[in-house]
Design an enzyme around this catalytic site. Structure first.
Site, short mmCIF file in Angstrom:
data_model
loop_
_atom_site.label_atom_id
_atom_site.label_comp_id
_atom_site.label_asym_id
_atom_site.label_seq_id
_atom_site.Cartn_x
_atom_site.Cartn_y
_atom_site.Cartn_z
N ASP A 223 -65.38 154.12 37.85
CA ASP A 223 -65.07 152.74 38.25
C ASP A 223 -64.91 152.65 39.77
OD1 ASP A 223 -64.55 151.85 35.40
OD2 ASP A 223 -63.08 153.43 35.63
N HIS B 272 -58.86 152.41 32.39
CA HIS B 272 -60.33 152.45 32.43
C HIS B 272 -60.83 151.53 31.30
CE1 HIS B 272 -64.47 153.60 32.32
NE2 HIS B 272 -64.35 153.96 31.06
P1 NAI Z 1 -72.26 161.01 22.95
O1 NAI Z 1 -72.10 160.37 21.60
O2 NAI Z 1 -73.63 161.19 23.54
O3 NAI Z 1 -71.57 162.44 22.95
C1 NAI Z 1 -70.29 162.66 22.43
C2 NAI Z 1 -70.30 164.06 21.87
O4 NAI Z 1 -68.98 164.37 21.48
C3 NAI Z 1 -71.19 164.22 20.63
O5 NAI Z 1 -72.12 165.27 20.85
C4 NAI Z 1 -70.21 164.55 19.51
O6 NAI Z 1 -70.75 165.48 18.58
C5 NAI Z 1 -69.05 165.15 20.31
N1 NAI Z 1 -67.76 165.09 19.64
C6 NAI Z 1 -67.23 164.09 18.90
N2 NAI Z 1 -66.03 164.45 18.42
C7 NAI Z 1 -65.78 165.69 18.90
C8 NAI Z 1 -64.70 166.60 18.75
N3 NAI Z 1 -63.65 166.31 17.99
N4 NAI Z 1 -64.78 167.80 19.37
C9 NAI Z 1 -65.86 168.11 20.11
N5 NAI Z 1 -66.92 167.30 20.28
C10 NAI Z 1 -66.88 166.10 19.67
O7 NAI Z 1 -71.33 160.17 23.93
P2 NAI Z 1 -71.38 160.14 25.53
O8 NAI Z 1 -72.27 159.02 25.95
O9 NAI Z 1 -71.61 161.50 26.05
O10 NAI Z 1 -69.87 159.68 25.85
C11 NAI Z 1 -68.79 160.56 25.59
C12 NAI Z 1 -67.48 159.82 25.79
O11 NAI Z 1 -67.31 159.50 27.16
C13 NAI Z 1 -67.39 158.50 25.03
O12 NAI Z 1 -66.07 158.37 24.48
C14 NAI Z 1 -67.61 157.47 26.10
O13 NAI Z 1 -67.02 156.24 25.77
C15 NAI Z 1 -66.90 158.16 27.26
N6 NAI Z 1 -67.24 157.65 28.58
C16 NAI Z 1 -66.22 157.51 29.49
C17 NAI Z 1 -66.45 157.03 30.74
C18 NAI Z 1 -65.32 156.90 31.73
O14 NAI Z 1 -65.57 156.37 32.83
N7 NAI Z 1 -64.09 157.33 31.45
C19 NAI Z 1 -67.81 156.62 31.15
C20 NAI Z 1 -68.82 156.85 30.15
C21 NAI Z 1 -68.54 157.36 28.91
#
Ligand code: NAI
Length: 329
Positions: free
Chosen positions: A159, A187
């Site tokens: 952000d 966030h």
């Molecule tokens: P994604 O769906 O591509 O990847 C998430 C991964 O986490 C998947 O491979 C899944 O198998 C794994 N996963 C789920 N539960 C798990 C657990 N208990 N232990 C280990 N692995 C687990 O999602 P993406 O796009 O990579 O986003 C990941 C997270 O980051 C989301 O929650 C998203 O909202 C967040 N995010 C946060 C941002 C921020 O600025 N704070 C910005 C963008 C994304």
């Protein structure tokens, strides 16, 4: 003898982590003299994909990458880690409300907080990226209390970078001319991207961008809703910019902020600015290169900023209420 750093990354086969792990391995964050061991955690269903990522990391031939561990066991992933980047979390599904997501992802951070406290190195620093990241961080911290409160951070750096870039574009300058931006609070789209204390070329941003209506009515909501704008445009949420935010967060912890500048990070409040102690709240922070954040004191908010601050604080208090059964006292 070169130094070795162990970095645990969760959700390591996901979109954000795919960019993150390459940059962590490359030497960019910890420097050419430090060897990195990546300890990558995934759900069992994603381990095959993660195995592929491990082979690709090996094929990069980075001189700084010492080893890659892949596992579905949090105790293995967090063993002796110096940094833990908690990215893995379920994304919000169709029709789901924010509080549904909190309830869905919250339990992940109970177990991971406990596993970090049990296994991590004594100097561990934790950055929570998985959403809702402030409240997930609160859950992990409360369940991993053997690790001191100042080690737990949630990511507002994406952000922050978005806000810097938007102000620079409006002023017609490069990003490095913009300093002292703060993302206050959560966030989420209640965050307050504070332009009133920001500087452009060392001058108050409000004296360089004199269109105050644009600052209040365009810059603020556009920064708050930038994540949604990316999803509306690409149909998926931010990936490499999110990974870049995490890289910047860790780099700044390791190397420090520039003199006269600060950055944004969500940290466990000690009561600064009237935020109840213990809440994970986004603040202006400096770092002196010793892996610690220091909240900048004495930043003043005008009536507009105070109203926004209250709104984001109220949201975090509500989120805390939704997960109170996951928070041991
Ligand atoms: P994604 O769906 O591509 O990847 C998430 C991964 O986490 C998947 O491979 C899944 O198998 C794994 N996963 C789920 N539960 C798990 C657990 N208990 N232990 C280990 N692995 C687990 O999602 P993406 O796009 O990579 O986003 C990941 C997270 O980051 C989301 O929650 C998203 O909202 C967040 N995010 C946060 C941002 C921020 O600025 N704070 C910005 C963008 C994304």
């Amino acid at each position: 003898m070169s130094k070795v750093v162990r970095v645990a990354v969760t959700g390591a086969a996901g979109r954000v982590s795919s960019s993150l792990i390459v940059r962590l391995a490359s030497g960019e964050v910890f420097g050419p003299e430090t060897k990195v061991i990546l300890q990558l955690l995934e759900l069992p269903v994603a381990l095959k994909n993660l195995e592929g990522a491990m082979y690709e990391l090996q094929d990069c031939g980075f001189s700084t990458l010492k080893d890659v561990v892949i596992t579905d066991d949090a105790n293995v992933a967090f063993k002796d880690c110096n940094y833990a980047l908690l990215v893995g979390a379920a994304p919000r599904g169709p029709g789901e409300q924010r509080k549904d997501l909190i309830r869905k992802n919250g339990p992940i951070f109970v177990g991971q907080g406990q596993a970090i406290a049990k296994n991590a190195a004594s100097d561990v620093r934790i950055l929570v990226v998985g959403n809702p990241c402030n409240t997930n961080c609160l859950i992990a911290y409360k369940n991993g209390k053997d690790v001191p409160a100042d080690r737990w951070h949630a990511m507002t750096r994406l952000d922050h970078n978005r806000a810097v870039s938007a102000l620079a574009a409006k002023a017609g300058v490069t990003n490095d001319a913009v300093t002292c931006v703060t993302i206050w609070g959560n966030h989420s789209n209640t965050q307050y991207p504070d332009f009133t204390n920001a500087k452009i070329g060392g001058q108050p941003a409000t004296s360089v961008i004199t269109d105050h209506a644009w600052l209040e009515n365009t810059f603020v909501p556009n920064t708050q809703d930038r994540g949604k704008f990316i999803i509306d445009t690409t149909k998926v949420s931010s990936s490499f910019s999110a990974a870049n935010g995490a890289i910047d967060h860790i780099k700044t912890l390791v190397r420090g902020t520039a003199a006269g500048d600060w950055t944004s990070a969500a940290v466990v409040s000690k009561g600064e600015y009237g935020v109840p102690a213990g809440l994970v709240f986004g603040y202006p922070c400096t770092a002196s290169g010793d892996n610690n954040w220091k909240v900048v004191e004495g930043v003043k908010l005008d009536a507009f900023g105070q109203e926004k601050f209250k709104k984001t604080l109220d949201e975090l208090l509500q989120e805390q209420e939704v997960v109170k059964d996951l928070l041991p006292s």
